[in-house]
Design a protein around this motif. Sequence first.
Motif, PDB file in Angstrom:
ATOM      1  N   SER A   2      13.377  -8.553 -13.924  1.00 18.39           N
ATOM      2  CA  SER A   2      12.138  -9.336 -13.954  1.00 18.39           C
ATOM      3  C   SER A   2      11.594  -9.397 -15.372  1.00 18.39           C
ATOM      4  CB  SER A   2      11.103  -8.673 -13.047  1.00 18.39           C
ATOM      5  OG  SER A   2      10.800  -7.386 -13.548  1.00 18.39           O
ATOM      6  N   GLU A   3      10.802 -10.418 -15.616  1.00 21.86           N
ATOM      7  CA  GLU A   3      10.213 -10.590 -16.947  1.00 21.86           C
ATOM      8  C   GLU A   3       8.880 -11.294 -16.804  1.00 21.86           C
ATOM      9  OE1 GLU A   3      13.497 -11.858 -19.755  1.00 21.86           O
ATOM     10  OE2 GLU A   3      11.715 -12.767 -20.678  1.00 21.86           O
ATOM     11  N   GLY A   4       7.888 -10.789 -17.498  1.00 18.68           N
ATOM     12  CA  GLY A   4       6.604 -11.480 -17.510  1.00 18.68           C
ATOM     13  C   GLY A   4       5.761 -11.277 -16.264  1.00 18.68           C
ATOM     14  N   THR A   5       6.160 -10.369 -15.387  1.00 23.26           N
ATOM     15  CA  THR A   5       5.320 -10.075 -14.224  1.00 23.26           C
ATOM     16  C   THR A   5       4.282  -9.022 -14.602  1.00 23.26           C
ATOM     17  OG1 THR A   5       6.602  -8.211 -13.387  1.00 23.26           O
ATOM     18  CG2 THR A   5       7.321 -10.420 -12.708  1.00 23.26           C
ATOM     19  N   LEU A   6       3.277  -8.904 -13.775  1.00 25.78           N
ATOM     20  CA  LEU A   6       2.267  -7.863 -13.982  1.00 25.78           C
ATOM     21  C   LEU A   6       2.951  -6.503 -14.077  1.00 25.78           C
ATOM     22  CD1 LEU A   6      -1.172  -7.450 -12.372  1.00 25.78           C
ATOM     23  CD2 LEU A   6       0.448  -5.581 -12.109  1.00 25.78           C
ATOM     24  N   TYR A   7       3.934  -6.304 -13.220  1.00 27.64           N
ATOM     25  CA  TYR A   7       4.647  -5.026 -13.225  1.00 27.64           C
ATOM     26  C   TYR A   7       5.269  -4.748 -14.596  1.00 27.64           C
ATOM     27  CZ  TYR A   7       8.096  -1.500 -11.844  1.00 27.64           C
ATOM     28  OH  TYR A   7       8.859  -0.360 -11.756  1.00 27.64           O
ATOM     29  N   ASP A   8       5.962  -5.741 -15.146  1.00 30.72           N
ATOM     30  CA  ASP A   8       6.585  -5.559 -16.462  1.00 30.72           C
ATOM     31  C   ASP A   8       5.550  -5.245 -17.523  1.00 30.72           C
ATOM     32  OD1 ASP A   8       9.428  -6.350 -15.910  1.00 30.72           O
ATOM     33  OD2 ASP A   8       8.443  -8.192 -15.265  1.00 30.72           O
ATOM     34  N   LYS A   9       4.442  -5.985 -17.470  1.00 30.98           N
ATOM     35  CA  LYS A   9       3.442  -5.831 -18.544  1.00 30.98           C
ATOM     36  C   LYS A   9       2.725  -4.487 -18.459  1.00 30.98           C
ATOM     37  CE  LYS A   9       2.353 -10.756 -18.554  1.00 30.98           C
ATOM     38  NZ  LYS A   9       1.221 -11.687 -18.633  1.00 30.98           N
ATOM     39  N   VAL A  10       2.335  -4.101 -17.251  1.00 33.22           N
ATOM     40  CA  VAL A  10       1.620  -2.827 -17.118  1.00 33.22           C
ATOM     41  C   VAL A  10       2.567  -1.674 -17.461  1.00 33.22           C
ATOM     42  CG1 VAL A  10       0.368  -1.301 -15.534  1.00 33.22           C
ATOM     43  CG2 VAL A  10      -0.003  -3.769 -15.444  1.00 33.22           C
ATOM     44  N   TRP A  11       3.801  -1.821 -17.062  1.00 33.70           N
ATOM     45  CA  TRP A  11       4.803  -0.799 -17.388  1.00 33.70           C
ATOM     46  C   TRP A  11       4.888  -0.639 -18.907  1.00 33.70           C
ATOM     47  CZ3 TRP A  11       7.960   1.995 -13.919  1.00 33.70           C
ATOM     48  CH2 TRP A  11       8.948   2.783 -14.521  1.00 33.70           C
ATOM     49  N   ASP A  12       5.076  -1.771 -19.598  1.00 33.38           N
ATOM     50  CA  ASP A  12       5.241  -1.704 -21.056  1.00 33.38           C
ATOM     51  C   ASP A  12       4.028  -1.090 -21.749  1.00 33.38           C
ATOM     52  OD1 ASP A  12       7.702  -2.774 -20.784  1.00 33.38           O
ATOM     53  OD2 ASP A  12       7.155  -4.811 -21.413  1.00 33.38           O
ATOM     54  N   ARG A  13       2.839  -1.461 -21.277  1.00 30.92           N
ATOM     55  CA  ARG A  13       1.629  -0.935 -21.917  1.00 30.92           C
ATOM     56  C   ARG A  13       1.488   0.577 -21.728  1.00 30.92           C
ATOM     57  NH1 ARG A  13      -2.413  -4.595 -24.151  1.00 30.92           N
ATOM     58  NH2 ARG A  13      -3.366  -2.587 -24.612  1.00 30.92           N
ATOM     59  N   GLY A 136      -2.861  -1.273  -5.614  1.00 28.57           N
ATOM     60  CA  GLY A 136      -2.228  -2.441  -6.211  1.00 28.57           C
ATOM     61  C   GLY A 136      -2.966  -3.732  -5.896  1.00 28.57           C
ATOM     62  N   ALA A 137      -3.806  -3.704  -4.873  1.00 28.92           N
ATOM     63  CA  ALA A 137      -4.598  -4.889  -4.521  1.00 28.92           C
ATOM     64  C   ALA A 137      -5.436  -5.374  -5.694  1.00 28.92           C
ATOM     65  CB  ALA A 137      -5.501  -4.567  -3.339  1.00 28.92           C
ATOM     66  N   PHE A 138      -5.716  -4.468  -6.644  1.00 24.56           N
ATOM     67  CA  PHE A 138      -6.542  -4.816  -7.808  1.00 24.56           C
ATOM     68  C   PHE A 138      -5.704  -5.217  -9.016  1.00 24.56           C
ATOM     69  CE2 PHE A 138      -9.270  -2.641  -4.996  1.00 24.56           C
ATOM     70  CZ  PHE A 138     -10.532  -3.149  -5.227  1.00 24.56           C
ATOM     71  N   GLY A 139      -4.398  -5.331  -8.820  1.00 23.45           N
ATOM     72  CA  GLY A 139      -3.550  -5.628  -9.967  1.00 23.45           C
ATOM     73  C   GLY A 139      -3.267  -4.385 -10.788  1.00 23.45           C
ATOM     74  N   ALA A 140      -3.328  -3.233 -10.108  1.00 20.67           N
ATOM     75  CA  ALA A 140      -2.934  -1.985 -10.762  1.00 20.67           C
ATOM     76  C   ALA A 140      -1.500  -1.691 -10.346  1.00 20.67           C
ATOM     77  CB  ALA A 140      -3.844  -0.853 -10.336  1.00 20.67           C
ATOM     78  N   LEU A 141      -0.826  -0.864 -11.136  1.00 15.94           N
ATOM     79  CA  LEU A 141       0.496  -0.399 -10.761  1.00 15.94           C
ATOM     80  C   LEU A 141       0.298   0.984 -10.157  1.00 15.94           C
ATOM     81  CD1 LEU A 141       3.488  -0.363 -10.673  1.00 15.94           C
ATOM     82  CD2 LEU A 141       3.539  -0.016 -13.139  1.00 15.94           C
ATOM     83  N   ALA A 142       0.360   1.052  -8.828  1.00 16.99           N
ATOM     84  CA  ALA A 142      -0.070   2.265  -8.126  1.00 16.99           C
ATOM     85  C   ALA A 142       0.990   2.735  -7.155  1.00 16.99           C
ATOM     86  CB  ALA A 142      -1.364   1.982  -7.378  1.00 16.99           C
ATOM     87  N   PHE A 143       1.351   4.005  -7.247  1.00 16.00           N
ATOM     88  CA  PHE A 143       2.401   4.493  -6.348  1.00 16.00           C
ATOM     89  C   PHE A 143       2.206   5.969  -6.024  1.00 16.00           C
ATOM     90  CE2 PHE A 143       3.722   3.763 -10.708  1.00 16.00           C
ATOM     91  CZ  PHE A 143       3.967   5.050 -11.142  1.00 16.00           C
ATOM     92  N   GLY A 144       2.752   6.350  -4.884  1.00 16.95           N
ATOM     93  CA  GLY A 144       2.675   7.735  -4.422  1.00 16.95           C
ATOM     94  C   GLY A 144       3.698   8.596  -5.127  1.00 16.95           C
ATOM     95  N   ILE A 145       3.353   9.862  -5.309  1.00 15.59           N
ATOM     96  CA  ILE A 145       4.265  10.796  -5.982  1.00 15.59           C
ATOM     97  C   ILE A 145       4.341  12.099  -5.197  1.00 15.59           C
ATOM     98  CG2 ILE A 145       3.933   9.853  -8.305  1.00 15.59           C
ATOM     99  CD1 ILE A 145       1.876  12.023  -8.850  1.00 15.59           C
ATOM    100  N   GLY A 146       5.392  12.864  -5.445  1.00 18.38           N
ATOM    101  CA  GLY A 146       5.559  14.164  -4.803  1.00 18.38           C
ATOM    102  C   GLY A 146       4.840  15.260  -5.564  1.00 18.38           C
ATOM    103  N   THR A 147       4.847  16.436  -4.989  1.00 16.99           N
ATOM    104  CA  THR A 147       4.057  17.520  -5.568  1.00 16.99           C
ATOM    105  C   THR A 147       4.540  17.939  -6.968  1.00 16.99           C
ATOM    106  OG1 THR A 147       3.344  18.286  -3.419  1.00 16.99           O
ATOM    107  CG2 THR A 147       3.304  19.899  -5.170  1.00 16.99           C
ATOM    108  N   SER A 148       5.863  17.935  -7.183  1.00 17.85           N
ATOM    109  CA  SER A 148       6.338  18.291  -8.524  1.00 17.85           C
ATOM    110  C   SER A 148       5.875  17.261  -9.557  1.00 17.85           C
ATOM    111  CB  SER A 148       7.860  18.392  -8.557  1.00 17.85           C
ATOM    112  OG  SER A 148       8.293  19.401  -7.687  1.00 17.85           O
ATOM    113  N   GLN A 149       5.790  16.020  -9.123  1.00 17.49           N
ATOM    114  CA  GLN A 149       5.277  14.987 -10.040  1.00 17.49           C
ATOM    115  C   GLN A 149       3.770  15.144 -10.257  1.00 17.49           C
ATOM    116  OE1 GLN A 149       7.079  11.684  -7.805  1.00 17.49           O
ATOM    117  NE2 GLN A 149       7.835  10.935  -9.774  1.00 17.49           N
ATOM    118  N   ILE A 150       3.068  15.634  -9.245  1.00 18.78           N
ATOM    119  CA  ILE A 150       1.643  15.899  -9.429  1.00 18.78           C
ATOM    120  C   ILE A 150       1.485  16.945 -10.526  1.00 18.78           C
ATOM    121  CG2 ILE A 150      -0.488  16.743  -8.352  1.00 18.78           C
ATOM    122  CD1 ILE A 150       0.572  15.808  -5.678  1.00 18.78           C
TER     123      ILE A 150
END
Lengths: 488, 218
Positions: A2-13, A136-150
């Motif tokens: 993908s290129e130029g999606t919100l996901y790409d841009k938020v990731w890069d930032r 993500g409804a707000f245009g955020a990149l939001a995801f669940g993580i496991g305890t080690s990632q916490i």
Amino acid sequence: MSEGTLYDKVWDRHKVTALPTGQDQLFVGLHLVHEVTSPQAFGMLKEREQGVAFPERTHATVDHIVPTGNRDRPYRDDAAENMMAELEENVRGSGIDFSDPDSGDQGIVHVIGPEQGLTQPGMTIVCGDSHTSTHGAFGALAFGIGTSQIRDVLATGCVAMEKQKVRKIEVTGELGEGVTAKDVILTIIGKLGTDGGVGYVYEYAGEAIEDLGMEGRMSICNMSIEGGARAGYVNPDETTYEWLKGTDAFEDSEAQSASGSRTESGDDPEKFERLKPYWESIATDDDAEYDDVVTVDGSAIEPTVTWGTTPGQTAGITEPIPDPDDLPEEDRDTARRAQKHMRVEPGDTMEGYDIDVAFLGSCTNARLKDLREAAAFVEGREVDDDVRAMVVPGSQRVRDAAEAEGLDEVFKEAGFDWREPGCSMCLGMNDDQLEGDEASASSSNRNFVGRQGSKDGRTVLMSPIMVAAAAVTGEVTDVREMEEVATV
Amino acid sequence: MSSPEFSAGEAPAEKVTEVSGTGIPVRGNDIDTDQIIPARFMKVVTFDGLGQFSFFDQRFDDEDNEKDHPFNEEKYRGANVLVVNANFGCGSSREHAPQALMRWGIDAVVGESFAEIFAGNCLALGIPTVTADQADIEALQDYVEANPDAEVDIDVAAETVTYGDTEIDATVHDAQRKALVEGVWDTTALMGANAGAVRETARSLPYVPAEHIPEDEA
Ligand code: SF4
């Protein structure tokens, strides 16, 4: 790719660097914490003698184990009391803001973030909870993580992740009467499967999505994970900005100093105008490229319910329950077991399926708009004698606002139990549980066997108004067949 | 406010290049995390002791009598390679699921496919999640059932699973393989080493106020 999606841009930032594992190190803009998945992470941190790197970018609440009835401390359930005490110690010791029950701001983590304006477009948001996709409804990149990632996030302010593919899901047309966002997402998961989104992030777009308010967008993004996608988002637009303006984070400085409590943006009244260009900049470009595009005809969607024990086993209310033999081979076995558990027959519809419990709650559907719609339907009607019905608002603010409008009275008069906010019967970690083989009409997101506290319990997922209709008739009911379908 | 202490110099994680041992099959697609560890066992503040609750509701009826389940069978005691089917570990992000399996004794999971968060959680514990074709997996499950004492060898680097005279062509996801084989799955230590760059990224984001960014320690 993908290129130029919100996901790409938020990731890069947010990308700090590439790691030797092949993953990227991403800065986390907001880390939400609750009592069930965090204590072990704080424990690991203590073992390593590390502190919390970005306490001001972290916010805690209590939701999973909190009682929704009597909340006097200590809680009657020792295990719940222990978890609460542990959370209090961990967050207070680290300088992390805590929406505790005394604050009036407590609630389900995915309800309070958006309502307090903690959740904003263009952020990376994580939480030890798979329904973090809601934000993500707000245009955020939001995801669940496991305890080690916490632990990673607490210690470093970052997560290690691999970039995923982006699938655009375009929902065209207008939704029919009595059809809600919940029906849209149940239909999407039914179509693409519970593992259809593995490896993807879902971008929801199209007329039907644009027409939704923030609550509906949240219901849809919330269940991305049920479709196997770790994150889902909607590009921010005027609807998003309107919601943000009403939150604590962007109240004007005067209103804030008057309320005396929240001062975060008090010294920056221009914050909204200052951030808006950033939000606009991260939205998906017109000529963006996706890894996959799927189109769903929104106007063809009916009120949709589950007939099985995964959120992908869905049918429109007038559609027959499928014969397992007609399904793809890999789905047959699961479908057979599900139909046995649910005691449903192929060829039947779900309409008329007897229910014992009506649960209106959870991070999918317990916001003010959901309660308003259900209340408007319930008004002047009565809960069926054989049904145990409850409303569990998503947060204390939702509950207070609903009470200010008199919704609690409407529900109580009809025969619903009106409770304190928490996850409640969505996962049955407190006293709110199914008993024996009770069947529930539930506005939550998971119908797994045992999910609502009883391993013989049966869960039928549906929209809040469909729950209200089922509560009244005592069976799964096509809300469109009842007079005066109310929309708010 | 306590200042963060990054542990840049920490020893890297253990290398996981191979896992060997006896197998245990758990059949069925879409086995979710609520089945692996029911939520009521998560009312705890440590992961200790979770092992005994693995698949609890599949293993015991209401009166706590044992039901048919591989995790109840004597012949699989001591097994450390779990063999599953498709979309294993779907559902919640609870790390309690792989923690329970690990504490029961599982060191590696081989299956047709895994839910992403589950696989990530396994990696954080150094547990490989290895995938192979449906036919190969079913054959392995049959073999393990017939030969519960026979050894199953997983070579993470070579991406093979070997049992008896058979070698399965398996897949270990690239990043996971690298992390396990090179012993770099302790991401806290890895990322902690980049604290300066993290602050720089935070500073470049318009929504992060300067006062939320910890001072340089230099
Ligand atoms: S309401 Fe249900 S899905 Fe949402 S956070 Fe709570 S337990 Fe999870």
